[in-house]
Design a protein around this motif. Structure first.
Motif, PDB file in Angstrom:
ATOM      1  N   GLU A 486       0.825  -1.216   0.000  1.00 15.87           N
ATOM      2  CA  GLU A 486       0.000   0.000   0.000  1.00 15.87           C
ATOM      3  C   GLU A 486       0.857   1.263   0.000  1.00 15.87           C
ATOM      4  O   GLU A 486       0.631   2.188  -0.770  1.00 15.87           O
ATOM      5  N   ALA A 487       1.877   1.292   0.877  1.00 18.96           N
ATOM      6  CA  ALA A 487       2.745   2.470   0.943  1.00 18.96           C
ATOM      7  C   ALA A 487       3.526   2.630  -0.367  1.00 18.96           C
ATOM      8  O   ALA A 487       3.675   3.742  -0.876  1.00 18.96           O
ATOM      9  N   LEU A 488       3.977   1.512  -0.900  1.00 21.26           N
ATOM     10  CA  LEU A 488       4.764   1.556  -2.130  1.00 21.26           C
ATOM     11  C   LEU A 488       3.933   2.097  -3.296  1.00 21.26           C
ATOM     12  O   LEU A 488       4.399   2.939  -4.066  1.00 21.26           O
ATOM     13  N   SER A 489       2.672   1.631  -3.392  1.00 20.52           N
ATOM     14  CA  SER A 489       1.844   2.108  -4.508  1.00 20.52           C
ATOM     15  C   SER A 489       1.571   3.607  -4.371  1.00 20.52           C
ATOM     16  O   SER A 489       1.571   4.339  -5.368  1.00 20.52           O
ATOM     17  N   ALA A 490       1.387   4.076  -3.125  1.00 17.07           N
ATOM     18  CA  ALA A 490       1.152   5.517  -2.913  1.00 17.07           C
ATOM     19  C   ALA A 490       2.398   6.320  -3.320  1.00 17.07           C
ATOM     20  O   ALA A 490       2.297   7.341  -4.005  1.00 17.07           O
ATOM     21  N   ASN A 491       3.583   5.824  -2.917  1.00 16.22           N
ATOM     22  CA  ASN A 491       4.835   6.522  -3.263  1.00 16.22           C
ATOM     23  C   ASN A 491       5.055   6.558  -4.770  1.00 16.22           C
ATOM     24  O   ASN A 491       5.449   7.581  -5.331  1.00 16.22           O
ATOM     25  N   TYR A 495       5.383   9.540  -7.538  1.00 15.91           N
ATOM     26  CA  TYR A 495       6.581   9.633  -8.395  1.00 15.91           C
ATOM     27  C   TYR A 495       6.193   9.754  -9.878  1.00 15.91           C
ATOM     28  O   TYR A 495       6.789  10.518 -10.618  1.00 15.91           O
ATOM     29  N   PHE A 496       5.178   8.975 -10.296  1.00 15.68           N
ATOM     30  CA  PHE A 496       4.835   8.928 -11.728  1.00 15.68           C
ATOM     31  C   PHE A 496       3.680   9.860 -12.116  1.00 15.68           C
ATOM     32  O   PHE A 496       3.366   9.980 -13.297  1.00 15.68           O
ATOM     33  N   ALA A 497       3.041  10.507 -11.108  1.00 11.72           N
ATOM     34  CA  ALA A 497       1.928  11.417 -11.424  1.00 11.72           C
ATOM     35  C   ALA A 497       2.475  12.643 -12.165  1.00 11.72           C
ATOM     36  O   ALA A 497       3.616  13.048 -11.921  1.00 11.72           O
ATOM     37  N   PRO A 498       1.692  13.242 -13.015  1.00 11.27           N
ATOM     38  CA  PRO A 498       0.346  12.837 -13.449  1.00 11.27           C
ATOM     39  C   PRO A 498       0.376  11.983 -14.726  1.00 11.27           C
ATOM     40  O   PRO A 498      -0.656  11.669 -15.281  1.00 11.27           O
TER      41      PRO A 498
END
Length: 679
Positions: A486-491, A495-498
């Protein structure tokens, strides 16, 4: 036939109920068990010259007791016994800790041999045991696995007693022609030299003979079970060869040589009246599913139904979608049954199945539940075979009248495990990849280099490709410093947004949530999928070209290889990035091996050598036997020879009646009666 040897150990002098129970805990129930309870190492009791001994070496010194023994007590129940030992013209101090009873055994002027640890600085010996210097048989001291309930010395004494009383009844088990061919020791001498070797060479020769005997017995059990399975009336599937050839021609690609060979092996089994029990193993992406499709089609042309069982709903659905496309131009009726199938749809499906309207049923273990009745089941296939227990396979087979059984696995099984864990099955192997598949480039980076790896991922995403990111745990754990999903996907979303969308997939999500995420990834609505290992087996997204695995050292080599196999399924170059900070040399070795080879069989054998068989598959789960003497990894060549020999023996008609095989047949009968029959 060896009647006394099969008697319980309780019949021996000095073995009362408590001792019998302690022996049973070590797996020793009969006198034969006691005689084959072999030492795991030997202490070298041969007398050494003082000038040749290294510091802290365990040695035996021989001399004369030169002083009265002195016993000093200190602390509660602690004591030290000292005396001087005259060797040639020099005197050396010998100390025994907590063995006060030795006082009675020591007299000045007595010749003595003492085994212990040498202290070079003090020129003294810390004694471990006193040896009778006249007993030449004790050049090597046997050390046995003991327990709290029974001491080493007791086991040694009982084995000596058993050999003296019953040794004459030991008869050779290995048939004489084989014993002569391999220069094996007679069984009585082998067992004597395993316990009481006169030299290193004697113990080595005994262990060599014992290893072969143990492997031959095991392989005979496997081959006997295989033969019993063959004599079970199976079904003869007279498939339509013309239709099958025409179907293969409609496939959009040419089969590899390995696929053709395997299809022929399985089709021969289908035609034979004996029951098929075959394991199909092939590396990730080698094309097992199309082989399964061809042989299922063969069974269907003969009027039989086929069933394919997968371990997860995601994989079952993927198989159903792929096979529906493969069979699109045929009259094969494909259906899917999982735990998520709605009650009304399930009811209609079961009615159609019982009426014979469904030719091919794909699903999870829902396929073997009560109420699932097949009209004419001829072939059952289990995918990712190692995930199903023997009982599930047996239930599946009972759904028809001995349907032919094919188990498939993409977890490459090293030769060792194929021979031991699956010895009663015929094995087919797809050992080449389809044309056009590019080898996956694998790199290993430490966690402080992860950012440079992510900039590489960004380049691949910019080229329109997709990425998997795998992490070992779902939730924070205080004890494990692991990136949680969960934390990794949020980070990564930050990083890749948008520019790119990040999705999350883990085992605690509901089936429909998982499906929605996978569907979005397949449709490229999600470019980067963060996942726990639920994507390990069978998931197929051709546009995904990068597999990034965090804390890669927490996975086994076979699992890393499975994950790596999720990319490289299209025609583009593909990459696997391992992010790991291994804590030890073995961890570093495993990361290096992953970057050096993409051959799953090489990796599986390495995994076995590095971690041991119990850890690779989990001994209980895999049914991997534990051997007393032989090591299936180190002694693989002996295991293979024993398998070939057992196969040749069982292939002879009435082999049990041949004089050379009688002892072997008798002991096998006893062993098989004890374990019952295997599925």
């Amino acid at each position: 036939m060896e009647t006394s040897l099969t008697a319980p150990v309780g019949t021996m002098t000095g073995v009362g109920p408590a001792r019998q129970k302690a022996l049973a805990e070590l797996g020793i129930n009969t006198i034969a068990d006691l005689l084959t309870y072999y030492p795991f190492r030997y202490d070298d009791l041969q007398v050494k010259d003082v000038n040749e001994i290294a510091d802290q070496e365990k040695v035996t010194l021989k001399g004369t007791v030169a002083s009265e023994p002195v016993l000093a007590r200190f602390g509660r129940k602690k004591n030290r016994l000292n005396f001087r030992l005259l060797i040639d013209h020099d005197v050396y101090m010998v100390t025994f800790f907590n063995q006060p009873y030795l006082m009675k055994q020591l007299e000045t002027g007595q010749a003595l041999a003492v085994y212990g640890k040498w202290d070079a600085k003090r020129s003294s010996l810390t004694g471990m045991k006193i040896i009778n210097p006249n007993n030449a048989e004790q050049a090597f001291g046997s050390i046995y696995p003991a327990s709290k309930s029974i001491r080493q010395g007791t086991i040694q004494k009982l084995i000596k007693q058993a050999f003296e009383t019953y040794g004459d009844q030991l008869v050779d088990i290995v048939p004489a022609p084989l014993a002569e061919k391999y220069r094996l020791l007679p069984r009585r001498q082998m067992i004597h030299d395993m316990h009481f070797p006169a030299s290193q060479d004697a113990s080595t020769a005994a262990r060599r003979s014992a290893t072969y005997e143990e492997f031959l017995l095991f392989q005979m059990q496997m081959q006997t079970l295989k033969q019993a399975d063959r004599t079970t009336d199976g079904i003869t599937i007279h498939y339509d060869n013309a239709k099958l050839k025409a179907f293969i021609k409609t496939l959009p690609f040419e089969l590899t040589g390995a696929q053709k060979r395997v299809v022929n092996e399985i089709c021969l089994d289908l035609k034979a009246p004996q029951h098929m029990n075959r394991l199909l193993q092939g590396d990730v992406g080698s094309g097992k599913t199309i082989v399964a499709a061809i042989v299922m089609y063969a069974a269907i042309t003969a009027g039989y139904q086929a069933a394919l069982m997968a371990p997860t709903e995601i994989l079952a659905e993927q198989h159903a979608n792929n096979l529906a496309q493969v069979f699109a131009d045929t009259d094969v009726n494909v259906a899917l049954l999982t735990g998520s199938t709605k009650p009304a749809a399930r009811k209609a499906l079961l009615a159609a199945l019982a009426a014979g309207e469904i030719d091919l049923l794909i699903g999870t273990h829902a396929l073997i539940q009560d109420g699932v009745e097949y009209a004419n089941l001829g072939l059952v296939i289990t995918d990712e075979q190692h995930r199903f227990g023997v009982n599930q396979r047996a239930e599946f087979r009972q759904k028809g009248h001995q349907p032919d059984a094919l188990a498939m696995t993409a977890t490459p099984i090293p030769r060792t495990l194929a021979i031991t864990a699956y010895g009663e099955m015929d094995v087919s192997e797809i050992d080449e990849l389809p044309a056009g598949r590019q080898p996956i480039q694998t790199t290993w980076v430490r966690s402080n280099q992860a950012n440079s790896a992510l900039s590489f991922v960004r380049k691949r995403l910019a080229a329109g490709e997709q990425t998997y990111v795998v992490t070992p745990l779902i939730e924070e754990s205080e004890t494990l410093d692991v990136k949680n999903a969960e934390a990794l996907s949020a980070n990564l979303q930050d990083y890749f947004a948008p520019d790119y969308k990040v999705g999350l997939l883990h085992g605690r999500m509901k089936p429909d949530e998982k499906e929605a995420v996978m569907a979005a990834f397949k449709a490229n609505e999600i470019q980067l999928l963060v996942s726990t290992t639920v994507i390990e087996v069978g998931v197929d997204v051709k546009n995904a070209t990068v597999m990034m695995i965090y804390d890669a050292d927490r996975f086994g080599l076979a699992q890393l290889h499975q994950l790596r196999g999720r990319v490289g399924r299209g025609s583009q170059a593909s990459y696997c990035i391992l992010v790991a900070d291994p804590k030890n040399e073995q961890g570093v070795q495993r990361m290096q091996i992953m970057t050096e080879t993409t051959n799953g069989f090489v990796l599986a054998q390495k995994d076995l050598e590095l971690r041991g068989s119990g850890e690779v598959l989990g001994v209980k789960q895999s049914g991997l036997p534990s051997f007393k003497v032989g090591d299936p990894i180190a002694d693989l060549n002996v295991l293979q020879v024993a398998q070939q020999d057992a196969h040749a023996i069982v292939a002879q008609p009435d082999w049990q009646q041949q004089p050379a095989n009688r002892a072997l047949a008798q002991i096998l009968k006893t062993k098989l009666a004890a374990v019952g029959t295997l599925d």
